[in-house]
Every structure is written in structure tokens, then in C-alpha cells.
Design a protein around this motif. Sequence first.
Motif, PDB file in Angstrom:
ATOM      1  N   GLU A 137       0.813  -1.214   0.000  1.00 18.66           N
ATOM      2  CA  GLU A 137       0.000   0.000   0.000  1.00 18.66           C
ATOM      3  C   GLU A 137       0.848   1.266   0.000  1.00 18.66           C
ATOM      4  OE1 GLU A 137      -3.323   0.196  -0.387  1.00 18.66           O
ATOM      5  OE2 GLU A 137      -3.159  -1.963  -0.734  1.00 18.66           O
ATOM      6  N   ASP A 140       2.100   3.667  -5.080  1.00 19.56           N
ATOM      7  CA  ASP A 140       0.898   4.264  -5.661  1.00 19.56           C
ATOM      8  C   ASP A 140       0.300   3.299  -6.688  1.00 19.56           C
ATOM      9  OD1 ASP A 140       2.159   4.643  -8.195  1.00 19.56           O
ATOM     10  OD2 ASP A 140       2.879   6.614  -7.603  1.00 19.56           O
ATOM     11  N   SER A 141      -0.897   3.607  -7.143  1.00 17.60           N
ATOM     12  CA  SER A 141      -1.623   2.689  -8.020  1.00 17.60           C
ATOM     13  C   SER A 141      -0.893   2.464  -9.338  1.00 17.60           C
ATOM     14  CB  SER A 141      -3.042   3.211  -8.278  1.00 17.60           C
ATOM     15  OG  SER A 141      -3.003   4.513  -8.855  1.00 17.60           O
ATOM     16  N   ASN A 142      -0.206   3.481  -9.836  1.00 21.55           N
ATOM     17  CA  ASN A 142       0.531   3.325 -11.097  1.00 21.55           C
ATOM     18  C   ASN A 142       1.686   2.347 -10.945  1.00 21.55           C
ATOM     19  OD1 ASN A 142      -1.105   5.168 -12.499  1.00 21.55           O
ATOM     20  ND2 ASN A 142       0.146   6.909 -11.848  1.00 21.55           N
ATOM     21  N   ARG A 144       1.947  -0.057  -8.706  1.00 16.35           N
ATOM     22  CA  ARG A 144       1.407  -1.403  -8.513  1.00 16.35           C
ATOM     23  C   ARG A 144       0.984  -2.021  -9.839  1.00 16.35           C
ATOM     24  NH1 ARG A 144      -0.983   0.958  -3.728  1.00 16.35           N
ATOM     25  NH2 ARG A 144      -2.988   1.177  -4.782  1.00 16.35           N
TER      26      ARG A 144
END
Length: 211
Positions: A137, A140-142, A144
Motif C-alpha cells: 500500500e 501508488d496505483s501506477n 502497482r
Amino acid sequence: MMSWWRVVWALLFTTRLGTPFSLPAISNADKEAVRAALGTLPSNMVSVAARSSLGDPIVIRVHPLGGGAAKRKAKAEQNLTPFPTIFWLCCPKLKSAIGGFEKDGLVKRFEQRLAAEPESLQSMVLAHQGYAWLRWESLDSNDRALIEELSPRICSSLRDTGIAGIDFRQCGGGNVKCLHTHYAHFRGGFEDNVVGKWVHELLLAEKPSVL
């Protein structure tokens, strides 16, 4: 769907410490203290996680990507150098003292103790689960999405392994591997790491001057 333990850990973690991203800024004095202790300032350092009784940094929090030696970074794809250890013990005196414990066979003794104490073992499993959740976590989403697409190996090392890169699902949480990493995690505010707690108790009893 997020597994049940990730949901539980997310609630516990945010209740105690805020989100994984609410970290204080690093002062220039702390940067110089860490540089002096390690001989370098890690490029992926994000905060000081614990201090000595004198106020000096003893554990730093680091980002799960972009760490390690320059040669290791040069081999990385898309600058995706994995750095699974997110709590790093940086105090030379503590590292030396804990290294002495390892030479004395404490890793094996603690593994035997975990095997003999079901409640301690369960606490360690939770500690590993929380460590894996926090590490993943912290990205960041990018990042991941890119990791999941480009490298299943890196994805697994960052998302699925616990403290010290231990595959806690396979070993059941009973593998200790590295006392330094457990202690860094414990001192970073995670008291469910019973191995780190045991190390701290030994330091208090045998080497209090390093604390």
C-alpha cells in the motif's frame, strides 16, 4: 477483492498511525545522522521511524522501490528496483549488538520458541501480514499496476512476502531469518512483532547502553 486480513490490518494500521502516506518530513539533521550511520543516505528513505534515548535516528522507513546499490538499480526494469525491507535499522551499535545475538544462536532459539508458543506464532503471522500490506500500500496505483504487468517476481516479493522477505504462508510464520529486520519493525511501532520484542528485552537486560 482484498482478503480479510488485509481489510483488518488496514483498519488497525490507519487507526494507530494514520494512512501509509502520512509521514513527517525528514530534517537535514536527520539526513546527516543517517548518512553518518550508514555511510550513505538511502535514495528511498521517506522518514525516521524510531529514535534512540538521545533522539538519534535508529530506524528509518524506506520506500519499497528505488533502493539498493547503483549497480542493482542499473539492472532494474523501468526503475523498478524492489526493496522489500521497509524498516531499516541504521544504528551501528544496535546492529553490532544484535549481530552478536545472531552469532550466539538466537535465530534458532527464537524459531524454537515460536514453535512452542502458539500465541506468539499467531502474533508473528499477523506481523508478517501487516508488513506485506503496508509495503504494497506504500506504492501508488501506477507503480502497482506496472509491477503486476512487468514482473510477477517483483510483484510477489513486494506484495506477498513478510518481514525479511519471509514466505510466511509457506513457513507458517515460524521462520525468523534476521533479527535486525524484526527489531527494526518492532521499534517502528509494531509491537505484534514478538521476535522484535524479545530482542528488545535482551538488549534491555544485557546491553542497555546501546539503547
